[in-house]
Design a protein around this motif. Structure first.
Motif, PDB file in Angstrom:
ATOM      1  N   ILE A 264       0.838  -1.201   0.000  1.00 23.81           N
ATOM      2  CA  ILE A 264       0.000   0.000   0.000  1.00 23.81           C
ATOM      3  C   ILE A 264       0.876   1.255   0.000  1.00 23.81           C
ATOM      4  N   TYR A 265       1.950   1.216   0.788  1.00 22.94           N
ATOM      5  CA  TYR A 265       2.888   2.337   0.867  1.00 22.94           C
ATOM      6  C   TYR A 265       3.497   2.612  -0.512  1.00 22.94           C
ATOM      7  N   GLY A 266       3.943   1.551  -1.192  1.00 26.93           N
ATOM      8  CA  GLY A 266       4.527   1.713  -2.523  1.00 26.93           C
ATOM      9  C   GLY A 266       3.521   2.218  -3.536  1.00 26.93           C
ATOM     10  N   ALA A 267       2.292   1.660  -3.482  1.00 24.03           N
ATOM     11  CA  ALA A 267       1.246   2.086  -4.413  1.00 24.03           C
ATOM     12  C   ALA A 267       0.874   3.549  -4.194  1.00 24.03           C
ATOM     13  N   PHE A 268       0.873   3.977  -2.935  1.00 24.54           N
ATOM     14  CA  PHE A 268       0.542   5.364  -2.610  1.00 24.54           C
ATOM     15  C   PHE A 268       1.538   6.327  -3.255  1.00 24.54           C
ATOM     16  N   PHE A 269       2.832   5.998  -3.159  1.00 23.39           N
ATOM     17  CA  PHE A 269       3.848   6.862  -3.751  1.00 23.39           C
ATOM     18  C   PHE A 269       3.814   6.811  -5.271  1.00 23.39           C
ATOM     19  N   ARG A 270       3.610   5.607  -5.842  1.00 20.21           N
ATOM     20  CA  ARG A 270       3.631   5.467  -7.306  1.00 20.21           C
ATOM     21  C   ARG A 270       2.420   6.118  -7.958  1.00 20.21           C
ATOM     22  N   ASN A 271       1.229   5.864  -7.416  1.00 15.79           N
ATOM     23  CA  ASN A 271       0.001   6.229  -8.111  1.00 15.79           C
ATOM     24  C   ASN A 271      -0.638   7.534  -7.655  1.00 15.79           C
ATOM     25  N   ILE A 272      -0.186   8.068  -6.528  1.00 16.76           N
ATOM     26  CA  ILE A 272      -0.776   9.320  -6.041  1.00 16.76           C
ATOM     27  C   ILE A 272       0.293  10.412  -5.924  1.00 16.76           C
TER      28      ILE A 272
END
Length: 341
Positions: A264-272
């Motif tokens: 979730i942490y990685g997705a937050f940085f990549r996609n937001i």
């Protein structure tokens, strides 16, 4: 204008403010009600929250720099052979600090002479408000305690960087560069500099804004751990190319708890975060890098770069298999040079 007119005007303003406040509270209530209904239908709150954040992020999103301009910047020394030219892959950390005095003009000149055009240098802010190209380890070697921010430019200019390097006897005296001196050097040398900012204070951001000129935009990529710093810089000048430095996940206590939290942490940085601030590159630890992670970052228009890669076998792996640029402390261990030897 009599007192009655003024009173009537103030009354109308108060009424409009009351109506706007009521409308806003009604909107918040409807959003809350909508989220409650979604949650009752089985959609997790975290999913709803991410959806709301994604929608809101569209209103503050900055324009990303042109990908072709970034490619030309990174391949400035490849003479049209990108990425077949093997000098494209390495990025010399601190000017290849194992081979020459780190963050020095001599190190930059050596990179240019050997045909390597991508370097990363450290930048900090002195007590007198000057941006200098140096890192704290250099100060410690020179016997100076504390961060860069507690020293003046005058005191830092007394340090002979060459004397602190194991191969220092092969170099003339080298002294700490200022950002202005670096920009003057870049006017005469075709070199792409990744400027790593460790100080994310408001004073540092203002000094960087004041330093932005044509050479800065065409030759420098700003790297920092802080998305806020990147947003503030690019909001003033969207043409500035920036990159995010990410720490190892295991270095953050929260991310040790669960792989789900890490994802979730990685997705937050990549996609937001990355689309909002408009970064072009991201530095990732080689221990946590794989083809899947690389693809996820490339899908959002961000070029991944790994750190720090010094083994010839590792370098060959990132060149041939991962097709990914890497940060290295030495250019003497480049695979094609060892094969020639």
């Amino acid at each position: 204008m009599n007192i009655f007119t003024i009173f009537w005007f103030l009354l109308k303003m108060f009424y409009q403010l009351l109506c706007c406040s009521f409308s806003f509270l009604t909107f918040l209530f409807n959003v809350f009600w909508f989220m409650c209904n979604l949650a009752s239908a089985g959609i997790p709150w975290i999913t709803v929250l991410l959806v709301v954040i994604c929608v809101l992020s569209k209103f503050v999103k900055l324009r990303s720099p042109d990908e072709k301009r970034l490619q030309r910047l990174l391949a400035s020394g490849s003479q049209g052979l990108y990425p077949e030219d093997l000098s494209f892959w390495p990025i010399a950390h601190r000017g290849a600090g194992y081979d020459a005095p780190e963050n020095s003009k001599a190190a930059l000149k050596k990179c240019v002479a050997r045909g390597y055009r991508n370097v990363l240098v450290d930048a900090g802010l002195t007590a007198c408000g000057q941006i200098v190209i140096v890192n704290r380890l250099t100060l410690e070697k020179a016997g100076l305690s504390g961060s860069i921010a507690v020293h003046t430019l005058e005191s830092l200019k007394k340090i002979n960087i060459a004397e602190l390097h194991p191969m220092g006897k092969h170099f003339d005296a080298e002294y700490v560069l200022t950002l202005q001196e670096l920009l003057e050097f870049l006017e005469e040398n075709r070199l792409t500099v990744f400027l790593y900012i460790s100080d994310n204070s408001s004073q540092m951001i203002e000094k960087l804004k004041a330093s932005i000129n044509a050479v800065f935009i065409e030759r420098i990529i700003v790297i920092t751990r802080s998305p806020v710093t990147i947003y503030q810089l690019r909001k003033v000048n969207p043409d500035v190319i920036c990159g995010l430095w990410t720490e190892k996940s295991l270095a953050l206590p929260l991310l040790k708890a669960s792989t789900l939290i890490t994802s979730i942490y990685g997705a937050f940085f990549r996609n937001i975060i990355s689309p909002v601030i408009g970064i072009s590159v991201v530095f990732l630890s080689k221990e946590e890098f794989n083809l899947h992670i690389a693809e996820l970052w490339r899908n959002v228009g961000v070029r991944p770069i790994v750190y720090n890669v010094n083994s010839p076998n590792e370098k060959r792996y990132f060149q041939k298999t991962m097709k990914t640029q890497y940060l290295t402390d030495s250019l003497r261990s480049e695979p094609h040079l060892l094969m020639k030897a």
